[in-house]
Motif scaffolding. Structure first.
Motif, PDB file in Angstrom:
ATOM      1  N   GLU A 136       0.839  -1.197   0.000  1.00  0.00           N
ATOM      2  CA  GLU A 136       0.000   0.000   0.000  1.00  0.00           C
ATOM      3  C   GLU A 136       0.872   1.243   0.000  1.00  0.00           C
ATOM      4  O   GLU A 136       2.078   1.181   0.243  1.00  0.00           O
ATOM      5  CB  GLU A 136      -0.925   0.013   1.227  1.00  0.00           C
ATOM      6  CG  GLU A 136      -2.042  -1.007   1.186  1.00  0.00           C
ATOM      7  CD  GLU A 136      -3.076  -0.766   2.268  1.00  0.00           C
ATOM      8  OE1 GLU A 136      -4.251  -0.534   1.935  1.00  0.00           O
ATOM      9  OE2 GLU A 136      -2.695  -0.820   3.462  1.00  0.00           O
ATOM     10  N   ASN A 138       3.056   4.093  -1.410  1.00  0.00           N
ATOM     11  CA  ASN A 138       3.959   4.169  -2.555  1.00  0.00           C
ATOM     12  C   ASN A 138       4.428   2.753  -2.903  1.00  0.00           C
ATOM     13  O   ASN A 138       5.294   2.193  -2.235  1.00  0.00           O
ATOM     14  CB  ASN A 138       5.153   5.060  -2.219  1.00  0.00           C
ATOM     15  CG  ASN A 138       6.105   5.215  -3.392  1.00  0.00           C
ATOM     16  OD1 ASN A 138       5.924   4.612  -4.447  1.00  0.00           O
ATOM     17  ND2 ASN A 138       7.137   6.026  -3.211  1.00  0.00           N
ATOM     18  N   VAL A 139       3.837   2.186  -3.953  1.00  0.00           N
ATOM     19  CA  VAL A 139       4.149   0.802  -4.328  1.00  0.00           C
ATOM     20  C   VAL A 139       5.037   0.752  -5.573  1.00  0.00           C
ATOM     21  O   VAL A 139       5.205  -0.315  -6.169  1.00  0.00           O
ATOM     22  CB  VAL A 139       2.854  -0.008  -4.574  1.00  0.00           C
ATOM     23  CG1 VAL A 139       1.955   0.016  -3.346  1.00  0.00           C
ATOM     24  CG2 VAL A 139       2.097   0.511  -5.803  1.00  0.00           C
ATOM     25  N   TYR A 140       5.623   1.881  -5.941  1.00  0.00           N
ATOM     26  CA  TYR A 140       6.365   1.924  -7.203  1.00  0.00           C
ATOM     27  C   TYR A 140       7.500   0.910  -7.228  1.00  0.00           C
ATOM     28  O   TYR A 140       7.698   0.213  -8.221  1.00  0.00           O
ATOM     29  CB  TYR A 140       6.912   3.331  -7.460  1.00  0.00           C
ATOM     30  CG  TYR A 140       7.533   3.472  -8.833  1.00  0.00           C
ATOM     31  CD1 TYR A 140       6.732   3.608  -9.954  1.00  0.00           C
ATOM     32  CD2 TYR A 140       8.919   3.437  -9.009  1.00  0.00           C
ATOM     33  CE1 TYR A 140       7.276   3.717 -11.225  1.00  0.00           C
ATOM     34  CE2 TYR A 140       9.475   3.551 -10.274  1.00  0.00           C
ATOM     35  CZ  TYR A 140       8.651   3.684 -11.372  1.00  0.00           C
ATOM     36  OH  TYR A 140       9.198   3.784 -12.625  1.00  0.00           O
ATOM     37  N   LEU A 143       6.138  -2.609  -7.722  1.00  0.00           N
ATOM     38  CA  LEU A 143       5.683  -2.834  -9.096  1.00  0.00           C
ATOM     39  C   LEU A 143       6.852  -2.877 -10.066  1.00  0.00           C
ATOM     40  O   LEU A 143       6.792  -3.550 -11.106  1.00  0.00           O
ATOM     41  CB  LEU A 143       4.710  -1.732  -9.515  1.00  0.00           C
ATOM     42  CG  LEU A 143       3.215  -2.019  -9.376  1.00  0.00           C
ATOM     43  CD1 LEU A 143       2.407  -0.796  -9.771  1.00  0.00           C
ATOM     44  CD2 LEU A 143       2.793  -3.232 -10.210  1.00  0.00           C
ATOM     45  N   TRP A 181       0.238   0.490 -14.900  1.00  0.00           N
ATOM     46  CA  TRP A 181       0.236   0.496 -13.428  1.00  0.00           C
ATOM     47  C   TRP A 181       1.490   1.206 -12.902  1.00  0.00           C
ATOM     48  O   TRP A 181       1.414   1.918 -11.886  1.00  0.00           O
ATOM     49  CB  TRP A 181       0.166  -0.922 -12.863  1.00  0.00           C
ATOM     50  CG  TRP A 181      -0.826  -1.865 -13.461  1.00  0.00           C
ATOM     51  CD1 TRP A 181      -0.671  -3.215 -13.619  1.00  0.00           C
ATOM     52  CD2 TRP A 181      -2.154  -1.572 -13.955  1.00  0.00           C
ATOM     53  NE1 TRP A 181      -1.780  -3.765 -14.202  1.00  0.00           N
ATOM     54  CE2 TRP A 181      -2.710  -2.790 -14.410  1.00  0.00           C
ATOM     55  CE3 TRP A 181      -2.914  -0.416 -14.083  1.00  0.00           C
ATOM     56  CZ2 TRP A 181      -3.994  -2.873 -14.969  1.00  0.00           C
ATOM     57  CZ3 TRP A 181      -4.188  -0.488 -14.644  1.00  0.00           C
ATOM     58  CH2 TRP A 181      -4.713  -1.694 -15.070  1.00  0.00           C
ATOM     59  N   ALA A 185       1.568   4.320 -10.437  1.00  0.00           N
ATOM     60  CA  ALA A 185       2.278   4.236  -9.156  1.00  0.00           C
ATOM     61  C   ALA A 185       3.320   5.330  -9.001  1.00  0.00           C
ATOM     62  O   ALA A 185       3.675   5.704  -7.878  1.00  0.00           O
ATOM     63  CB  ALA A 185       2.946   2.861  -9.020  1.00  0.00           C
ATOM     64  N   TRP A 188       0.680   8.217  -7.866  1.00  0.00           N
ATOM     65  CA  TRP A 188      -0.415   8.012  -6.916  1.00  0.00           C
ATOM     66  C   TRP A 188      -0.102   6.879  -5.955  1.00  0.00           C
ATOM     67  O   TRP A 188       0.583   5.922  -6.313  1.00  0.00           O
ATOM     68  CB  TRP A 188      -1.717   7.690  -7.659  1.00  0.00           C
ATOM     69  CG  TRP A 188      -2.204   8.799  -8.525  1.00  0.00           C
ATOM     70  CD1 TRP A 188      -1.802   9.102  -9.806  1.00  0.00           C
ATOM     71  CD2 TRP A 188      -3.177   9.792  -8.179  1.00  0.00           C
ATOM     72  NE1 TRP A 188      -2.472  10.198 -10.267  1.00  0.00           N
ATOM     73  CE2 TRP A 188      -3.325  10.646  -9.297  1.00  0.00           C
ATOM     74  CE3 TRP A 188      -3.955  10.029  -7.041  1.00  0.00           C
ATOM     75  CZ2 TRP A 188      -4.212  11.721  -9.296  1.00  0.00           C
ATOM     76  CZ3 TRP A 188      -4.838  11.103  -7.046  1.00  0.00           C
ATOM     77  CH2 TRP A 188      -4.954  11.936  -8.164  1.00  0.00           C
ATOM     78  N   SER A 189      -0.647   6.968  -4.767  1.00  0.00           N
ATOM     79  CA  SER A 189      -0.540   5.856  -3.825  1.00  0.00           C
ATOM     80  C   SER A 189      -1.629   4.834  -4.115  1.00  0.00           C
ATOM     81  O   SER A 189      -2.656   5.148  -4.724  1.00  0.00           O
ATOM     82  CB  SER A 189      -0.633   6.356  -2.381  1.00  0.00           C
ATOM     83  OG  SER A 189      -1.895   6.940  -2.139  1.00  0.00           O
ATOM     84  N   PHE A 190      -1.391   3.608  -3.681  1.00  0.00           N
ATOM     85  CA  PHE A 190      -2.305   2.498  -3.895  1.00  0.00           C
ATOM     86  C   PHE A 190      -2.870   2.044  -2.537  1.00  0.00           C
ATOM     87  O   PHE A 190      -2.220   2.215  -1.510  1.00  0.00           O
ATOM     88  CB  PHE A 190      -1.600   1.314  -4.548  1.00  0.00           C
ATOM     89  CG  PHE A 190      -1.330   1.456  -6.030  1.00  0.00           C
ATOM     90  CD1 PHE A 190      -1.440   0.361  -6.866  1.00  0.00           C
ATOM     91  CD2 PHE A 190      -0.947   2.672  -6.585  1.00  0.00           C
ATOM     92  CE1 PHE A 190      -1.187   0.470  -8.232  1.00  0.00           C
ATOM     93  CE2 PHE A 190      -0.681   2.801  -7.943  1.00  0.00           C
ATOM     94  CZ  PHE A 190      -0.803   1.700  -8.776  1.00  0.00           C
TER      95      PHE A 190
END
Length: 319
Positions: A136, A138-140, A143, A181, A185, A188-190
């Motif tokens: 959740e 910052n999932v950069y 990913l 995605w 990312a 935006w935050s997830f």
């Protein structure tokens, strides 16, 4: 009241499209529009869609251009505050949109909500669960290492987030979703809904002609992403590339028949391990390596005899 646009690209989707549509119509939120982009179908897809009596259903027909273009066309027709993508053979649980919407409303800083996935067969019977991630915020980086979504039918995305990153890149199909995605990312935050809500259908249609293209485009997405990545993320490059080759191992084994598929899968797995030797500590990779060794040792007839045995032991990649 906030609305949700559901975008469903459909190309020759007559086998499953009505079941897919029904899973949307049964959602526990009703303020939705269902946008079907008929991508030049030549079967009974449109005929079947015209039998659905639901004022929320909108059908737009175009010449065939592929799933990425179809999603982009759907976005241009969307009027909702949120957008969800659904492939024409996948299914959702009835509370998928409700819980993802609640998650985004509870986290106004988040642009994307996602849930967990399981795999089903062509009879809609459960096969196995996809890995269950809890990333959740910052999932950069996560990913960047791996496309943990797994398919395009998962997220609910704020319209503002969609507008901030633009269109799907149709030049890198069939991995345009991973690129998209990543772009989301980066800005935006997830937020995660820790529940299995997406049912991804595994088809028996051979993907052998697409695997080389998938390999080429996965590497292109990888290379482009790391060119833009912050210096502190560059150390993830080999791990990310290794995960691509591990994925290609599975795809080759599942979709290229016989010993030829096993040979290609073995080559891909060796590349993955060279890039990231720590993969050998992964139980999933250990099982895969064992399976490949046995397949290469056994004759074609014996391999066929063991197919059910292997499927039972190795079908769940999360174990």
């Amino acid at each position: 009241m906030e609305t949700i646009s559901v975008i469903i690209p459909a190309y020759n989707a007559e086998r499953f499209i009505l079941e897919t549509i029904e899973s949307v119509r049964q959602q526990t939120v009703s303020n939705i529009e269902i946008i079907i982009i008929d991508d030049g179908s030549t079967d009974r897809t449109v005929e079947l869609l015209n039998t659905v009596k639901d004022s929320r259903l909108k059908i737009f027909s175009y010449e065939n251009a592929g799933v990425a273009v179809a999603r982009n066309r759907g976005i241009t027709h969307a009027t909702g505050d949120y957008i969800a993508f659904l492939d024409s053979d996948d299914l959702w649980s009835s509370d998928k949109l409700e819980l993802q919407l609640a998650a985004l409303q509870h986290h106004p800083e988040a642009g994307v909500a996602y849930s967990w996935t399981c795999f089903i067969d062509e009879q809609s019977k459960f096969l196995y669960h996809h890995e269950k991630f809890l990333f959740e915020g910052n999932v950069y980086s996560q990913l960047l290492v791996k496309n943990f979504f797994g398919c395009g039918s998962i997220p609910l995305v704020r319209k503002q987030a969609i507008e901030s990153v633009g269109s799907f890149d149709s030049s890198i199909t069939p991995v345009e979703d991973w690129d998209y995605w990543l772009r989301l990312a980066a800005k935006w935050s997830f937020v995660v809904v820790p529940k299995t809500q997406i049912f991804y259908r595994k088809s028996t249609n051979s993907l052998s002609t697409k695997i080389e293209l998938m390999k080429k485009n996965c590497i292109q997405v990888h290379d482009n992403a790391f060119k833009k990545a912050a210096p502190d993320l560059l150390g993830l490059k080999n791990q990310s590339l290794a995960n691509i080759y591990e994925y290609l191992t599975h795809m080759s084994l599942e979709n290229i028949p016989g010993q030829h598929g096993a040979k290609i899968a073995s080559q891909e797995l060796q590349t993955a391990v060279r890039l990231n030797p720590k993969l050998l500590l992964n139980r999933k990779v250990q099982k895969l390596a064992t399976k490949l060794i046995l397949m290469q040792l056994l004759s074609r007839e014996r391999t066929k005899d063991f197919t059910g045995f292997f499927r039972l032991i190795f079908s769940n990649p999360a174990t």
